[in-house]
Design a protein around this motif. Sequence first.
Motif, PDB file in Angstrom:
ATOM      1  N   TRP A 187       0.814  -1.212   0.000  1.00  0.00           N
ATOM      2  CA  TRP A 187       0.000   0.000   0.000  1.00  0.00           C
ATOM      3  C   TRP A 187       0.852   1.268   0.000  1.00  0.00           C
ATOM      4  N   TYR A 221       2.392   1.778  -3.327  1.00  0.00           N
ATOM      5  CA  TYR A 221       1.381   2.245  -4.284  1.00  0.00           C
ATOM      6  C   TYR A 221       1.129   3.741  -4.101  1.00  0.00           C
ATOM      7  N   MET A 222       0.988   4.176  -2.862  1.00  0.00           N
ATOM      8  CA  MET A 222       0.697   5.580  -2.591  1.00  0.00           C
ATOM      9  C   MET A 222       1.874   6.479  -2.985  1.00  0.00           C
ATOM     10  N   HIS A 238      -4.185   0.679 -13.050  1.00  0.00           N
ATOM     11  CA  HIS A 238      -3.728   0.571 -11.658  1.00  0.00           C
ATOM     12  C   HIS A 238      -3.463   1.960 -11.096  1.00  0.00           C
ATOM     13  N   TYR A 250      -5.598   3.602  -7.916  1.00  0.00           N
ATOM     14  CA  TYR A 250      -4.959   3.937  -6.648  1.00  0.00           C
ATOM     15  C   TYR A 250      -4.801   5.444  -6.462  1.00  0.00           C
ATOM     16  N   LEU A 287      -8.010   6.038  -4.819  1.00  0.00           N
ATOM     17  CA  LEU A 287      -7.916   5.617  -3.420  1.00  0.00           C
ATOM     18  C   LEU A 287      -7.095   6.601  -2.598  1.00  0.00           C
ATOM     19  N   TYR A 288      -6.098   7.212  -3.228  1.00  0.00           N
ATOM     20  CA  TYR A 288      -5.295   8.221  -2.526  1.00  0.00           C
ATOM     21  C   TYR A 288      -6.176   9.395  -2.088  1.00  0.00           C
ATOM     22  N   GLY A 305      -9.465   2.532   3.479  1.00  0.00           N
ATOM     23  CA  GLY A 305      -9.083   1.643   2.391  1.00  0.00           C
ATOM     24  C   GLY A 305      -9.663   0.248   2.574  1.00  0.00           C
ATOM     25  N   ASN A 344      -3.609  -4.877  -5.572  1.00  0.00           N
ATOM     26  CA  ASN A 344      -4.283  -4.449  -6.800  1.00  0.00           C
ATOM     27  C   ASN A 344      -4.895  -5.620  -7.572  1.00  0.00           C
TER      28      ASN A 344
END
Length: 406
Positions: free
Chosen positions: A50, A53-54, A83, A87, A90-91, A102, A150
Amino acid sequence: MTLVKILIDLGHDLTTNPKHLRWLCPLLFVADAVLCGLIVWKVPYTEIDWVAYMEQVTQYINGERDYVLIKGGTGPLVYPAAHVYIYSGLYYLTGGGNILYGQIIFIGLYLGTLALVMECYRLGKAPPYVFPLLVLSKRLHSVYLLRLFNDCFAVGALWLAIYAYQRRVWTIGSISYSWALGVKMSVLLALPAVGIILVQATGMLISLPFLPVNAWGYFSRAFEFTRTFLFKWTVNWRFMGEERFLSKKFSIILLSAHLVLLLLFLTTRWIKPSGRPVLGFIHTILQPPGSAVQQAVSRGVTPQFVLTAILTSNAIGMLCARSLHYQFYAWLAWGTPFLLWRTGLHPVVGFALWGAQEWAWNVYPSTDVSSKVVVGILAITVLDVWWGTRGDFTSERDRERSQKSD
């Protein structure tokens, strides 16, 4: 009639009669929803990808568009553009660091995918006794709710594509499949079956996923076929030993096995709706038949055929993959119960194989024994599906012959 006989008949009806799915599916869904809430509440979250990804999407949000330059704590960005978009969303929703938010989003993703899977199973005429296996996987809950991988988004889009194909909404299905491919290239494992389904159902490869035109840096990162695999993370081939696992010879053997199995299923199972041998099938691709013949072929592409073919293609790819990591179980867990039913094996044997697979994927770190079980059950599933579907009447011609013989 004795009480024992009544109970046996009742049990048989409950486990095999599709009418009971009207209450069984909602019951399982609600029970799993409660379980998901309890897991997020009681089980600590485990950080794996995570943060990386962020970090990566933060660079994208700040204006970076060169894939080669986008990196995170675990390395460079190696996933396609969808992807990044997911994300990035999601951020914004989580502020990049509110893990609980999340996890709540992933509960919704898990339950939405579960609902799709249940409906796909129902359309595929799976018996009720198979459905409880869809909500019992410890590893699958972990992948979704405690890891936030993901893969979960790609798997959800793949099941949406399967559902659309089962309902004969070909363009929507292919768009959904394209989106899944835009999240993770693992969805390519299902592409052989998707292509065969579309050829027979529509007479042409309509709306097949085409990769976006972009800079070479995007392709080299997002679809990195030459990626080096680390032995320490493998779930499947650990028993081979690190030297053999990393060898080029082993890679060639796996690729050859993959091609052989795909050809086996393609020539003996997946072209059955066409009612033609291999050369005849190829001829219909080069010279499409008339509308009446095409409609007869298309009717053979049943929801059960669609689900069996796509899940089998995915299982073949996983069997022959160089390295499977724990998050890859998201690609396998919801397909295995259906495939084990399609093998024709006794339900007790099917439940035993499912249980052994679940055990093996929960052994961490993997061992020689657990990796042998992972590979062994995949091999049993693939080969027994081939054998168990030998009598399927999936083409109009086969059904007509069957009816005449009756």
